[in-house]
Design an enzyme around this catalytic site. Structure first.
Site: not given
Length: 261
Positions: A136, A155-157, A197
């Site tokens: 990440w 994998d980024d929240f 995002w």
């Protein structure tokens, strides 16, 4: 941002297209000036800390170890562990910082010029050899400093949460499922991630558009269907009409042949 990229994403994914229209043009502006040692050292300092605390630690590192400038790998290795600890680095971060310095001097971590010549996966492979640096962290470097166009940090929240919000899902997708769905966004997955995002910002503002189409879940690997006659399965199929708790018929066990000496 090229209009061609936005048209490609909207054409291949109606839900993402609606998000693009709600957000407007992509404002992602990579820094473009990447110094791998400094970037990764800063990333180590920021791990598990808020930005203010991490920047305070980095300021102490500059003053105590670099004499007013960001320290070089040689200066980090010469610095006593007590000095790095006094700056605010934990024992684990001291070990990671020194490993970064050693691998930079050994050219495992490339210099800026060499870095630009490597592919995304080559960069990820080499930089994740450093203690405490995961995929990440390197993906963030690829996106925000190198401006690589086809990076999807599954994998980024924030990316996963943004996908859940934009597509009206009841739960976040698993990373491997998001990766499979994101295949349609190639070769512009970085831009798609940026819009995901932004989806969280729209949700908080109450302006997130209703998905152009509903999906129960992003398709991953297809679940196996009931096997037809002649198929095999690791789990036996119950015959139609068989009782749930019926005992299996006993069969004679065949003896294994004696081994030959």
């Amino acid at each position: 941002m090229s209009q061609h990229i936005l048209e490609h994403l909207a054409r291949t994914d109606p839900v993402l297209g609606g998000l693009i229209r709600a957000v407007g043009p992509c404002r992602l502006a990579p820094e473009g000036d990447c110094h791998p040692f400094q970037t990764l050292a800063r990333a180590i300092a920021h791990q598990q800390l808020n930005g203010t605390a991490a920047n305070t630690i980095l300021g102490r590192l500059v003053d105590s170890c670099g004499a007013g400038s960001f320290p070089t790998p040689e200066q980090v290795l010469r610095a006593p562990a007590e000095s790095l600890r006094a700056a605010g680095f934990s024992f684990a971060k001291v070990a990671a910082l020194r490993d970064l310095a050693e691998k930079t001097l050994a050219a495992v971590v490339p210099d800026a010029a060499t870095l630009l010549q490597l592919t995304d996966e080559e960069i990820i492979t080499r930089l994740t050899e450093v203690r405490g640096i995961g995929r990440w962290t390197v993906e963030m470097l690829l996106v925000f400093q190198l401006g690589r166009p086809d990076v999807l940090p599954v994998d980024d929240f924030g990316v996963r949460s943004g996908f859940q919000a934009a597509y009206g899902l009841s739960r976040m997708p698993r990373p491997q499922v998001l990766a499979a769905w994101g295949e349609r966004w190639k070769p512009y997955r970085t831009t798609a991630a940026w819009y995901l995002w932004r989806a969280l910002e729209l949700k908080r503002a109450g302006t997130l558009p209703v998905p152009a189409e509903r999906i129960r879940r992003p398709p991953g690997k297809a679940r196996p269907r009931a096997l037809r006659a002649g198929g095999t399965s690791s789990a036996p199929l119950r015959r139609a009409g068989a009782r749930k708790h019926s005992r299996p018929r006993r069969t004679r066990r065949s003896r294994a042949p004696a081994s030959k000496k």
